[in-house]
Motif scaffolding. Sequence first.
Motif, PDB file in Angstrom:
ATOM      1  N   PHE A 149      -6.184  12.067   8.309  1.00 45.30           N
ATOM      2  CA  PHE A 149      -6.805  11.168   7.042  1.00 45.30           C
ATOM      3  C   PHE A 149      -8.125  10.876   7.507  1.00 45.30           C
ATOM      4  O   PHE A 149      -8.459  10.193   8.547  1.00 45.30           O
ATOM      5  CB  PHE A 149      -5.938  10.318   6.356  1.00 45.30           C
ATOM      6  N   TYR A 163     -10.396   7.485   5.943  1.00 51.55           N
ATOM      7  CA  TYR A 163     -10.330   6.469   5.122  1.00 51.55           C
ATOM      8  C   TYR A 163     -11.731   5.893   4.865  1.00 51.55           C
ATOM      9  O   TYR A 163     -12.274   5.314   6.029  1.00 51.55           O
ATOM     10  CB  TYR A 163      -9.401   5.382   5.907  1.00 51.55           C
ATOM     11  N   CYS A 189      -9.786  -2.693  -0.428  1.00 51.55           N
ATOM     12  CA  CYS A 189      -9.627  -2.180   0.899  1.00 51.55           C
ATOM     13  C   CYS A 189      -8.732  -3.086   1.848  1.00 51.55           C
ATOM     14  O   CYS A 189      -7.645  -2.781   2.405  1.00 51.55           O
ATOM     15  CB  CYS A 189     -10.963  -2.107   1.735  1.00 51.55           C
ATOM     16  N   ILE A 202      -2.286   1.517   4.786  1.00 54.61           N
ATOM     17  CA  ILE A 202      -2.897   2.278   6.016  1.00 54.61           C
ATOM     18  C   ILE A 202      -2.252   1.786   7.404  1.00 54.61           C
ATOM     19  O   ILE A 202      -2.253   2.835   8.227  1.00 54.61           O
ATOM     20  CB  ILE A 202      -4.555   2.022   6.203  1.00 54.61           C
ATOM     21  N   ARG A 223      -0.592   4.810   9.667  1.00 58.22           N
ATOM     22  CA  ARG A 223      -0.794   4.688  11.101  1.00 58.22           C
ATOM     23  C   ARG A 223       0.227   4.949  12.125  1.00 58.22           C
ATOM     24  O   ARG A 223       0.157   5.442  13.257  1.00 58.22           O
ATOM     25  CB  ARG A 223      -2.023   3.934  11.545  1.00 58.22           C
ATOM     26  N   VAL A 238      -5.730   8.417  11.426  1.00 59.73           N
ATOM     27  CA  VAL A 238      -6.242   8.036  10.394  1.00 59.73           C
ATOM     28  C   VAL A 238      -7.913   7.524  10.884  1.00 59.73           C
ATOM     29  O   VAL A 238      -7.960   6.765  11.929  1.00 59.73           O
ATOM     30  CB  VAL A 238      -5.757   6.690   9.710  1.00 59.73           C
ATOM     31  N   PRO A 251     -11.419   1.654  -1.908  1.00 60.24           N
ATOM     32  CA  PRO A 251     -10.875   2.430  -0.572  1.00 60.24           C
ATOM     33  C   PRO A 251     -10.919   3.752  -1.319  1.00 60.24           C
ATOM     34  O   PRO A 251     -10.234   3.823  -2.468  1.00 60.24           O
ATOM     35  CB  PRO A 251      -9.547   1.739  -0.134  1.00 60.24           C
ATOM     36  N   THR A 252     -10.975   4.856  -0.433  1.00 61.07           N
ATOM     37  CA  THR A 252     -10.756   6.089  -0.836  1.00 61.07           C
ATOM     38  C   THR A 252     -10.181   6.948   0.596  1.00 61.07           C
ATOM     39  O   THR A 252     -10.884   6.668   1.575  1.00 61.07           O
ATOM     40  CB  THR A 252     -12.003   6.972  -1.265  1.00 61.07           C
ATOM     41  N   LEU A 253      -9.107   7.271   0.329  1.00 61.85           N
ATOM     42  CA  LEU A 253      -8.266   8.090   1.578  1.00 61.85           C
ATOM     43  C   LEU A 253      -8.358   9.521   1.210  1.00 61.85           C
ATOM     44  O   LEU A 253      -7.991  10.036   0.083  1.00 61.85           O
ATOM     45  CB  LEU A 253      -7.064   7.400   1.307  1.00 61.85           C
ATOM     46  N   ARG A 281      -7.248  13.251   2.727  1.00 61.52           N
ATOM     47  CA  ARG A 281      -6.447  13.996   3.541  1.00 61.52           C
ATOM     48  C   ARG A 281      -7.009  15.379   3.786  1.00 61.52           C
ATOM     49  O   ARG A 281      -7.392  16.044   2.939  1.00 61.52           O
ATOM     50  CB  ARG A 281      -5.054  14.293   2.819  1.00 61.52           C
ATOM     51  N   SER A 334      -5.374   6.947  -5.671  1.00 64.76           N
ATOM     52  CA  SER A 334      -5.363   5.415  -5.086  1.00 64.76           C
ATOM     53  C   SER A 334      -4.059   4.754  -5.256  1.00 64.76           C
ATOM     54  O   SER A 334      -3.960   3.900  -4.565  1.00 64.76           O
ATOM     55  CB  SER A 334      -6.743   4.575  -5.623  1.00 64.76           C
ATOM     56  N   LEU A 373      -1.814   3.807  -2.393  1.00 62.14           N
ATOM     57  CA  LEU A 373      -2.317   2.784  -1.510  1.00 62.14           C
ATOM     58  C   LEU A 373      -1.566   1.373  -1.816  1.00 62.14           C
ATOM     59  O   LEU A 373      -1.666   0.574  -0.967  1.00 62.14           O
ATOM     60  CB  LEU A 373      -3.751   2.731  -1.432  1.00 62.14           C
TER      61      LEU A 373
END
Length: 209
Positions: free
Chosen positions: A9, A11, A20, A27, A31, A38, A178-180, A182, A193, A196
Amino acid sequence: MTDAAIRSFVYLLDPLCGWCYGAAPAIRWLREQPGVTVLARPVGLFAWDQARALDGMRDHIHAADARIAALTGQVFSAAYADRVIGDAAARLDSGPATSALFAAERQRAGGALDLLAAIQAARWVEGRDIADQAVLGALAAGLGLVLPDDEVADDAALRQWVDEAAMLLTRSGTGGVPTLLRQQDGRLQVVPSAYLYQSRARLADLLAA
């Protein structure tokens, strides 16, 4: 473990982004899962020429903080409200923290996320100024990391690191952090989002897919 078993990922974040901070437990959980990596990438939201005074934003920040706390259970302490948001001279300047994250990641893989967690706790729980180089140096030292004496905002490699993250954010179409993302089949796909901030079952299902 084979490379195929590793789930990766990216982040995208800013050290001064309250949302965030709200995503930090998710997050951290991600991990901790076997075979998951990540990579933290700050996008420069409030860094350098994007830094700004806090005047006129306090009501908005307090309202957002209350929403984040209600949704995630994250702590927004009285020390933070008094010393950070309540400081008449306060600014949103994530340049020093962004530089620190860059230095941390250069020293060890995952160092940026380790330091980010310490930075977030220092700001929102302890009410410390995370634009202060001495504060950042002490946080890094507690993790076995060493930061440069001065912020390295003119470092070409640092600027490229942040610019590439900003480009990823633009291409993601999410509009903010935040943007995650993959990594799957050689592409980066946006993780909703809501994952999260809601039950970890959403992220668990994502990993199992």
